[in-house]
Write a protein that holds these residues in place. Structure first.
Motif, mmCIF file in Angstrom:
data_model
loop_
_atom_site.group_PDB
_atom_site.id
_atom_site.type_symbol
_atom_site.label_atom_id
_atom_site.label_comp_id
_atom_site.label_asym_id
_atom_site.label_seq_id
_atom_site.Cartn_x
_atom_site.Cartn_y
_atom_site.Cartn_z
ATOM 1 N N LEU A 250 0.876 -1.174 0.000
ATOM 2 C CA LEU A 250 0.000 0.000 0.000
ATOM 3 C C LEU A 250 0.914 1.224 0.000
ATOM 4 O O LEU A 250 1.438 1.616 1.040
ATOM 5 C CB LEU A 250 -0.909 0.000 1.230
ATOM 6 C CG LEU A 250 -1.930 1.133 1.351
ATOM 7 C CD1 LEU A 250 -2.898 1.137 0.173
ATOM 8 C CD2 LEU A 250 -2.704 1.024 2.667
ATOM 9 N N TYR A 251 1.145 1.780 -1.175
ATOM 10 C CA TYR A 251 2.154 2.844 -1.235
ATOM 11 C C TYR A 251 1.873 3.841 -2.349
ATOM 12 O O TYR A 251 1.092 3.595 -3.274
ATOM 13 C CB TYR A 251 3.549 2.257 -1.417
ATOM 14 C CG TYR A 251 3.767 1.463 -2.698
ATOM 15 C CD1 TYR A 251 3.861 2.094 -3.932
ATOM 16 C CD2 TYR A 251 3.918 0.079 -2.661
ATOM 17 C CE1 TYR A 251 4.086 1.383 -5.098
ATOM 18 C CE2 TYR A 251 4.143 -0.652 -3.813
ATOM 19 C CZ TYR A 251 4.223 0.014 -5.024
ATOM 20 O OH TYR A 251 4.433 -0.700 -6.189
ATOM 21 N N LEU A 252 2.567 4.970 -2.249
ATOM 22 C CA LEU A 252 2.616 6.008 -3.262
ATOM 23 C C LEU A 252 4.046 6.052 -3.793
ATOM 24 O O LEU A 252 4.998 6.074 -3.015
ATOM 25 C CB LEU A 252 2.216 7.355 -2.665
ATOM 26 C CG LEU A 252 2.135 8.550 -3.614
ATOM 27 C CD1 LEU A 252 1.083 9.525 -3.114
ATOM 28 C CD2 LEU A 252 3.485 9.283 -3.717
ATOM 29 N N LYS A 253 4.181 6.072 -5.128
ATOM 30 C CA LYS A 253 5.511 6.023 -5.730
ATOM 31 C C LYS A 253 5.660 7.115 -6.771
ATOM 32 O O LYS A 253 4.781 7.311 -7.617
ATOM 33 C CB LYS A 253 5.741 4.652 -6.376
ATOM 34 C CG LYS A 253 7.141 4.467 -6.943
ATOM 35 C CD LYS A 253 7.364 3.014 -7.337
ATOM 36 C CE LYS A 253 8.800 2.768 -7.760
ATOM 37 N NZ LYS A 253 9.038 1.325 -8.033
ATOM 38 N N ILE A 254 6.784 7.832 -6.698
ATOM 39 C CA ILE A 254 7.121 8.854 -7.673
ATOM 40 C C ILE A 254 8.246 8.313 -8.548
ATOM 41 O O ILE A 254 9.333 8.010 -8.055
ATOM 42 C CB ILE A 254 7.563 10.167 -7.000
ATOM 43 C CG1 ILE A 254 6.512 10.631 -5.992
ATOM 44 C CG2 ILE A 254 7.807 11.244 -8.047
ATOM 45 C CD1 ILE A 254 6.952 11.812 -5.173
ATOM 46 N N HIS A 255 7.978 8.166 -9.842
ATOM 47 C CA HIS A 255 8.962 7.637 -10.785
ATOM 48 C C HIS A 255 9.753 8.768 -11.432
ATOM 49 O O HIS A 255 9.208 9.830 -11.731
ATOM 50 C CB HIS A 255 8.270 6.854 -11.908
ATOM 51 C CG HIS A 255 7.378 5.751 -11.438
ATOM 52 N ND1 HIS A 255 7.794 4.444 -11.347
ATOM 53 C CD2 HIS A 255 6.089 5.758 -11.024
ATOM 54 C CE1 HIS A 255 6.798 3.695 -10.917
ATOM 55 N NE2 HIS A 255 5.745 4.464 -10.711
ATOM 56 N N ASN A 256 11.030 8.537 -11.652
ATOM 57 C CA ASN A 256 11.852 9.417 -12.487
ATOM 58 C C ASN A 256 11.758 10.870 -12.042
ATOM 59 O O ASN A 256 11.421 11.771 -12.821
ATOM 60 C CB ASN A 256 11.427 9.278 -13.953
ATOM 61 C CG ASN A 256 12.431 9.884 -14.912
ATOM 62 O OD1 ASN A 256 13.611 10.024 -14.585
ATOM 63 N ND2 ASN A 256 11.977 10.242 -16.090
ATOM 64 N N ILE A 257 12.080 11.103 -10.780
ATOM 65 C CA ILE A 257 11.977 12.437 -10.209
ATOM 66 C C ILE A 257 12.878 13.415 -10.965
ATOM 67 O O ILE A 257 14.100 13.213 -11.055
ATOM 68 C CB ILE A 257 12.366 12.424 -8.719
ATOM 69 C CG1 ILE A 257 11.403 11.522 -7.946
ATOM 70 C CG2 ILE A 257 12.359 13.828 -8.136
ATOM 71 C CD1 ILE A 257 11.775 11.341 -6.495
ATOM 72 N N GLY A 258 12.288 14.470 -11.502
ATOM 73 C CA GLY A 258 13.065 15.457 -12.254
ATOM 74 C C GLY A 258 13.850 14.863 -13.399
ATOM 75 O O GLY A 258 14.913 15.363 -13.766
ATOM 76 N N LYS A 259 13.339 13.762 -13.985
ATOM 77 C CA LYS A 259 14.010 13.044 -15.082
ATOM 78 C C LYS A 259 15.396 12.554 -14.678
ATOM 79 O O LYS A 259 16.277 12.389 -15.526
ATOM 80 C CB LYS A 259 14.102 13.921 -16.331
ATOM 81 C CG LYS A 259 12.755 14.322 -16.900
ATOM 82 C CD LYS A 259 12.906 15.089 -18.214
ATOM 83 C CE LYS A 259 11.542 15.453 -18.773
ATOM 84 N NZ LYS A 259 11.659 16.159 -20.066
ATOM 85 N N SER A 260 15.584 12.308 -13.383
ATOM 86 C CA SER A 260 16.889 11.848 -12.885
ATOM 87 C C SER A 260 17.016 10.328 -12.881
ATOM 88 O O SER A 260 18.104 9.789 -12.653
ATOM 89 C CB SER A 260 17.095 12.363 -11.460
ATOM 90 O OG SER A 260 16.127 11.781 -10.586
ATOM 91 N N GLY A 261 15.904 9.621 -13.090
ATOM 92 C CA GLY A 261 15.919 8.170 -12.995
ATOM 93 C C GLY A 261 15.735 7.664 -11.578
ATOM 94 O O GLY A 261 15.677 6.450 -11.351
ATOM 95 N N VAL A 262 15.634 8.570 -10.604
ATOM 96 C CA VAL A 262 15.439 8.188 -9.201
ATOM 97 C C VAL A 262 13.945 7.995 -8.939
ATOM 98 O O VAL A 262 13.122 8.798 -9.379
ATOM 99 C CB VAL A 262 16.006 9.254 -8.249
ATOM 100 C CG1 VAL A 262 15.675 8.915 -6.798
ATOM 101 C CG2 VAL A 262 17.512 9.373 -8.439
ATOM 102 N N ALA A 263 13.608 6.907 -8.223
ATOM 103 C CA ALA A 263 12.225 6.654 -7.829
ATOM 104 C C ALA A 263 12.128 6.664 -6.307
ATOM 105 O O ALA A 263 13.022 6.164 -5.615
ATOM 106 C CB ALA A 263 11.752 5.307 -8.370
#
Length: 496
Positions: A250-263
């Motif tokens: 049960l989570y919220l996920k942010i993909h590719n933060i600022g196009k950096s590839g970091v999630a």
């Protein structure tokens, strides 16, 4: 007071889930619009249900784009040529709690082009895994998807699940034998992806509802130890049961933060320790990561925390998580960490075309002098064989505190490892197996003989979403531990 806090916390989780479900169902019309008008364009999947939906659309479109004779051959395969890729994605992405992004149009072109060369669909099925490792089936520069509406460009929603029915004959730890006909597990996924138009930062939400949680089976539950005239038993007492919410992930996920590839993932997550699997042969059989008799919790567990991950060029990837125990909040993998200490979990991995490996660590309360674990996992794939395994060392320097014992020593450890395989006898018939050893030590001295576990099974894919484990036979070999040894079962499983 603790019960009141738990109830407020549970109410908060229910509220989050309710808001999420309302958001999800409000986007069902978006999904319908996309299914009619969007064959190309990237699609992100967080569950095996979503993966299967993408692959079904690929299979259907391939049928439409090939001549009649080839279509007949593909139809006879009923999508089973996609099973090698399905299993690979489960073991390396979905099972591990990672999302996977695919471009169906690229996959369709890949399959149709090879069919035009005269390659067999069985060979193409095996090549799909190799090609995925190389390109990911994602364009380097995203082609614009057919435009349905502004809303359709920004939201995707999926509801799916997994149901297992089982006929089982097994031996309980007390030595008695039982016949069981049961609904082994039911899982329902609610997943929403909010995608930016420029393929930059995306937002995903996943709720995995478990009305019938899966049982962790055939694990060593207790060990009797006698040292210097003092006898006691290591056994982790179950905490007082409060009301629980039957959610696993049960989570919220942010993909590719600022196009950096970091999630970045926040919520209830799977520990990034070694290999996970939802859909392939063995999910909860391994004692290597399911035993609780060293640190008081399993390494294969769900925890509340924050996870950061990044994939680097050349096949390298890094995961790091800060977690602090479940404390009975949720069901399913019931071998959780009941304390409230802040723990660090990390994995550094490498993935090549035919081989991948990773190194994992668990530091309870960020301290190497308390409760720690280190693991090495690996996978090798050939045209018909997927071979994988893990080796794990666990150590607890505060055993008397963890288990409320009174030994004259305060250090216990375990050394465990397993190897598992999945072999394609035919595109629809798979043979699988698991071989495992587990050794328990106190102050460096082995307690009892090492335990061994051997499991084999034969699985037939009636349909890509419907499979039959014709027979599964397991046997534990151990002395001095609990008495449960024999397992025999047959299962029907459906993914929707």
């Amino acid at each position: 007071m603790r019960k009141m806090i738990c109830r407020y916390r549970d109410f908060a989780c229910f509220t989050l889930a309710g808001i999420f479900c309302l958001l999800s169902f409000s986007n069902l019309t978006v999904l319908a619009a996309e299914s009619e008008g969007q064959q190309g364009g990237r699609r992100t999947a967080s569950t095996m249900s979503e993966v299967n939906a993408i692959l079904r659309s690929v299979d259907f479109e391939v049928l439409l784009r090939t001549d009649t004779e080839i279509s007949k051959g593909i139809g006879a395969m009923e999508g089973s040529y996609l099973l090698p890729l399905t299993n690979y994605l489960d073991l390396n992405f979905i099972g591990a709690g990672k999302s996977v992004t695919l471009d169906p149009e690229i996959m369709i072109d890949f399959i149709v082009e090879r069919l035009g060369r005269g390659q067999s669909i069985e060979t193409i099925g095996l090549e799909l895994v190799t090609e995925f490792k190389k390109s990911g089936f994602v364009r380097q520069t995203a082609a614009p998807a057919p435009k349905v509406s502004d809303k359709a460009e920004s939201a995707q929603m999926h509801v799916g699940g997994f149901v297992v029915g089982e006929l089982e004959y097994h031996q309980e730890p007390d030595g008695s034998y039982h016949h069981l006909l049961e609904l082994n597990q039911v899982r329902i996924y609610f997943a929403t992806q909010l995608n930016s138009r420029d393929e930059g930062t995306n937002l995903g939400i996943l709720a995995e509802f478990n009305p019938v949680p899966e049982e962790v089976i055939h694990q060593i539950e207790e060990i009797a130890i006698s040292r210097n005239g003092i006898s006691d038993t290591l056994r982790l007492a179950a905490p007082e049961s409060d009301e629980v919410i039957p959610f696993e992930q049960l989570y919220l996920k942010i993909h590719n933060i600022g196009k950096s590839g970091v999630a970045l993932t926040v919520g209830q997550i799977r520990l990034p320790f070694g290999i996970w699997s939802d859909y392939t042969s063995h999910r909860n059989f391994s004692s290597t990561k399911n035993n609780v008799l060293v640190n008081g919790f399993a390494l294969k567990k769900i925890d509340l925390g924050i996870l950061v991950e990044k994939v680097f060029p050349g096949g390298l990837d890094l995961k790091a998580a800060l977690v602090h125990g479940r404390q009975g909040r949720t069901s399913s993998l019931s071998r959780e960490d009941f304390d409230n200490g802040k723990d660090f979990v990390g994995r550094f991995g490498f993935s090549g075309r035919r081989f991948s490996a990773g190194f994992s660590s668990y530091l309870a309360e960020f301290a190497v002098n308390r409760k720690v674990a280190f693991g090495l996992d690996w996978q090798v794939s050939t045209n018909r064989l997927l071979l994988s395994g893990e080796a794990v060392l666990q150590k607890n320097n505060r055993v008397n505190t963890t288990f409320a014992t009174n030994f004259d020593f305060n250090t216990v450890s375990s050394r465990a490892a397993y190897v598992q395989f999945d072999y394609l006898l035919t595109p629809k018939l798979h043979l699988y197996g698991l071989y495992e050893t587990w050794r328990f030590l106190a102050d460096g001295a082995t307690i009892e003989n090492p335990a061994y576990k051997v499991f084999h099974g034969l699985r037939y894919y009636i349909h890509p979403q419907f499979r039959w484990t014709v027979v599964e036979f397991g046997r534990m070999f151990h002395e001095g531990f609990d008495k449960g040894k024999l397992h025999l079962s047959s299962q029907l499983e459906m993914t929707f």
